[in-house]
Design a protein around this motif. Structure first.
Motif, PDB file in Angstrom:
ATOM      1  N   ARG A 167       0.897  -1.234   0.239  1.00 43.13           N
ATOM      2  CA  ARG A 167      -0.145   0.053  -0.101  1.00 43.13           C
ATOM      3  C   ARG A 167       1.017   1.404  -0.047  1.00 43.13           C
ATOM      4  NH1 ARG A 167      -2.189   2.902   4.394  1.00 43.13           N
ATOM      5  NH2 ARG A 167      -3.706   4.245   4.048  1.00 43.13           N
ATOM      6  N   ALA A 168       1.801   1.193   0.928  1.00 42.39           N
ATOM      7  CA  ALA A 168       2.672   2.423   0.962  1.00 42.39           C
ATOM      8  C   ALA A 168       3.483   2.576  -0.492  1.00 42.39           C
ATOM      9  CB  ALA A 168       3.994   2.097   1.667  1.00 42.39           C
ATOM     10  N   GLU A 169       3.886   1.649  -1.352  1.00 42.72           N
ATOM     11  CA  GLU A 169       4.627   1.680  -2.483  1.00 42.72           C
ATOM     12  C   GLU A 169       3.319   2.292  -3.526  1.00 42.72           C
ATOM     13  OE1 GLU A 169       7.664   1.339  -3.529  1.00 42.72           O
ATOM     14  OE2 GLU A 169       8.127   1.014  -1.438  1.00 42.72           O
ATOM     15  N   LEU A 170       2.127   1.942  -3.305  1.00 42.82           N
ATOM     16  CA  LEU A 170       1.075   2.105  -4.321  1.00 42.82           C
ATOM     17  C   LEU A 170       0.801   3.723  -4.155  1.00 42.82           C
ATOM     18  CD1 LEU A 170      -1.286  -0.778  -4.356  1.00 42.82           C
ATOM     19  CD2 LEU A 170      -0.110   0.179  -6.175  1.00 42.82           C
ATOM     20  N   ARG A 171       0.860   4.162  -2.908  1.00 36.93           N
ATOM     21  CA  ARG A 171       0.727   5.537  -2.559  1.00 36.93           C
ATOM     22  C   ARG A 171       1.956   6.406  -2.939  1.00 36.93           C
ATOM     23  NH1 ARG A 171      -0.872   6.109   3.770  1.00 36.93           N
ATOM     24  NH2 ARG A 171      -1.507   8.157   2.854  1.00 36.93           N
ATOM     25  N   ALA A 179      -4.495   1.712  -3.308  1.00 35.37           N
ATOM     26  CA  ALA A 179      -3.983   1.653  -1.984  1.00 35.37           C
ATOM     27  C   ALA A 179      -5.220   1.463  -1.188  1.00 35.37           C
ATOM     28  CB  ALA A 179      -3.178   2.961  -1.877  1.00 35.37           C
ATOM     29  N   ASP A 180      -6.363   2.403  -1.375  1.00 34.08           N
ATOM     30  CA  ASP A 180      -7.499   2.517  -0.731  1.00 34.08           C
ATOM     31  C   ASP A 180      -8.243   0.992  -0.819  1.00 34.08           C
ATOM     32  OD1 ASP A 180      -6.962   5.129   0.075  1.00 34.08           O
ATOM     33  OD2 ASP A 180      -8.544   5.790  -1.489  1.00 34.08           O
ATOM     34  N   ASP A 181      -8.025   0.322  -2.012  1.00 35.03           N
ATOM     35  CA  ASP A 181      -8.522  -1.098  -1.681  1.00 35.03           C
ATOM     36  C   ASP A 181      -7.899  -1.805  -0.923  1.00 35.03           C
ATOM     37  OD1 ASP A 181     -10.366  -0.302  -3.925  1.00 35.03           O
ATOM     38  OD2 ASP A 181      -9.268  -1.051  -5.435  1.00 35.03           O
ATOM     39  N   ILE A 182      -6.841  -1.849  -0.764  1.00 34.03           N
ATOM     40  CA  ILE A 182      -5.944  -2.606   0.407  1.00 34.03           C
ATOM     41  C   ILE A 182      -6.529  -2.366   1.518  1.00 34.03           C
ATOM     42  CG2 ILE A 182      -3.727  -3.093   1.395  1.00 34.03           C
ATOM     43  CD1 ILE A 182      -2.478  -2.940  -1.197  1.00 34.03           C
ATOM     44  N   ARG A 183      -6.613  -1.150   2.008  1.00 32.44           N
ATOM     45  CA  ARG A 183      -7.096  -0.879   3.210  1.00 32.44           C
ATOM     46  C   ARG A 183      -8.587  -1.317   3.465  1.00 32.44           C
ATOM     47  NH1 ARG A 183      -6.934   3.565   7.049  1.00 32.44           N
ATOM     48  NH2 ARG A 183      -5.752   4.916   6.074  1.00 32.44           N
ATOM     49  N   GLY A 190     -11.092  -7.248   9.467  1.00 32.83           N
ATOM     50  CA  GLY A 190     -11.192  -7.191  10.641  1.00 32.83           C
ATOM     51  C   GLY A 190      -9.788  -6.465  11.269  1.00 32.83           C
ATOM     52  N   ILE A 191      -8.885  -5.853  10.212  1.00 35.16           N
ATOM     53  CA  ILE A 191      -7.706  -5.247  10.367  1.00 35.16           C
ATOM     54  C   ILE A 191      -7.882  -3.562  10.041  1.00 35.16           C
ATOM     55  CG2 ILE A 191      -5.462  -5.225   9.727  1.00 35.16           C
ATOM     56  CD1 ILE A 191      -6.270  -7.941  11.174  1.00 35.16           C
ATOM     57  N   ILE A 192      -7.653  -3.014  11.249  1.00 35.29           N
ATOM     58  CA  ILE A 192      -7.848  -1.639  10.867  1.00 35.29           C
ATOM     59  C   ILE A 192      -6.286  -0.875  10.789  1.00 35.29           C
ATOM     60  CG2 ILE A 192      -8.585   0.791  12.077  1.00 35.29           C
ATOM     61  CD1 ILE A 192     -10.731  -1.545  11.350  1.00 35.29           C
ATOM     62  N   LEU A 193      -6.059  -0.009   9.622  1.00 33.89           N
ATOM     63  CA  LEU A 193      -4.946   0.512   9.532  1.00 33.89           C
ATOM     64  C   LEU A 193      -4.809   2.182   9.942  1.00 33.89           C
ATOM     65  CD1 LEU A 193      -3.902  -0.596   5.907  1.00 33.89           C
ATOM     66  CD2 LEU A 193      -3.565  -1.683   8.119  1.00 33.89           C
ATOM     67  N   GLU A 194      -3.849   2.487  10.561  1.00 33.37           N
ATOM     68  CA  GLU A 194      -3.985   3.951  11.003  1.00 33.37           C
ATOM     69  C   GLU A 194      -2.592   4.663  10.561  1.00 33.37           C
ATOM     70  OE1 GLU A 194      -4.558   4.637  15.049  1.00 33.37           O
ATOM     71  OE2 GLU A 194      -6.563   4.268  15.142  1.00 33.37           O
ATOM     72  N   ASP A 195      -2.555   5.640   9.741  1.00 30.96           N
ATOM     73  CA  ASP A 195      -1.490   6.266   8.993  1.00 30.96           C
ATOM     74  C   ASP A 195      -0.948   7.208  10.125  1.00 30.96           C
ATOM     75  OD1 ASP A 195      -1.437   4.878   6.912  1.00 30.96           O
ATOM     76  OD2 ASP A 195      -3.185   6.178   5.836  1.00 30.96           O
ATOM     77  N   GLN A 196       0.197   7.257  10.544  1.00 32.02           N
ATOM     78  CA  GLN A 196       0.585   8.278  11.567  1.00 32.02           C
ATOM     79  C   GLN A 196       1.307   9.465  11.159  1.00 32.02           C
ATOM     80  OE1 GLN A 196       0.536   7.099  14.931  1.00 32.02           O
ATOM     81  NE2 GLN A 196      -0.810   5.732  13.793  1.00 32.02           N
ATOM     82  N   PRO A 197       1.358  10.595  11.858  1.00 25.83           N
ATOM     83  CA  PRO A 197       2.205  11.545  11.334  1.00 25.83           C
ATOM     84  C   PRO A 197       3.418  11.636  10.567  1.00 25.83           C
ATOM     85  CG  PRO A 197       0.980  12.264  13.261  1.00 25.83           C
ATOM     86  CD  PRO A 197       0.927  10.522  13.242  1.00 25.83           C
ATOM     87  N   ASP A 198       4.352  10.755  11.332  1.00 21.92           N
ATOM     88  CA  ASP A 198       5.706  10.544  10.593  1.00 21.92           C
ATOM     89  C   ASP A 198       5.472   9.457   9.481  1.00 21.92           C
ATOM     90  OD1 ASP A 198       4.880   7.948  11.647  1.00 21.92           O
ATOM     91  OD2 ASP A 198       6.638   7.827  13.309  1.00 21.92           O
TER      92      ASP A 198
END
Length: 206
Positions: A167-171, A179-183, A190-198
């Motif tokens: 997903r990071a590579e796609l972004r 990338a959104d499809d992966i999320r 049941g897997i939640i992704l959270e993007d951090q400020p860093d």
């Protein structure tokens, strides 16, 4: 110097399946890198395979029949057949054992991507894994699986990390829909992704 170990000591210290996995990680024409690091990695691989098999047993109780002689026509699902063909190609390529053994992880990824599938699909997955383990003389791993222990089939952590990296590579390539499809697909499992400020992405289960 203490920087070597005899075959006798290795056999007495480590299980046969761990030693076989170390050997399978190296092509027979290449020097064997036998070290504490390679043994520890083999132990992790073995544990990952055992957990996966326990999860499969929770989905499919039946033991695959005649799995040692499984042929391509034993598999009706296209994705399973493709991996079978990939495995055979590795074996035909001068007995490329590391490549062949890596197909086990491809099978894990396939199973993790299709958790909503029905029992016949997982029966074929189980048959294929049993077939590969028998060919690699790793059937002793099967005897270590306790049928009395239930391990619920959950998505594999290695698969999650791989999907996050993809997903990071796609972004980076501005392919945001993919990338959104992966999320979304991980969220459905049941897997939640959270993007951090860093810039890092953490995940957790619902």
């Amino acid at each position: 110097l203490g920087n070597f170990i005899t075959l006798k000591d290795a056999i007495s210290k480590y299980s046969s399946s761990v030693l076989k996995i170390v050997y399978l990680s190296n092509h027979y024409r290449s020097p064997l890198d036998f070290s504490q690091k390679s043994v520890q990695e083999a132990m992790r691989v073995k544990e990952r395979v055992i957990v996966f098999l326990k999860q499969l047993n929770n989905r499919v109780k039946r033991i695959p029949s005649q799995y040692r002689n499984a042929k391509r026509d034993a598999f009706s699902y296209d994705d399973v057949r493709k991996l079978y063909d990939k495995f055979i190609e590795f074996m035909d390529d001068d007995f490329n054992m590391p490549g062949g053994f890596s197909v086990i992880f491809d099978v894990m990824r396939l199973a993790n991507s299709n958790l909503d599938n029905k029992e016949p699909f997982f029966y074929e997955i189980k048959t294929f894994v049993y077939f590969m383990l028998s060919l690699f003389s790793l059937e002793d791993i099967l005897s270590e699986i306790s049928e009395g222990i239930t391990v619920f089939y959950t998505i594999d952590e290695h698969f999650i990390e791989e999907e996050i990296s993809r997903r990071a590579e796609l972004r980076k390539e501005h392919r945001f829909k993919e990338a959104d499809d992966i999320r979304t697909k991980l969220g459905e499992k049941g897997i939640i992704l959270e993007d951090q400020p860093d810039g890092k992405t953490i995940w957790y289960r619902k």
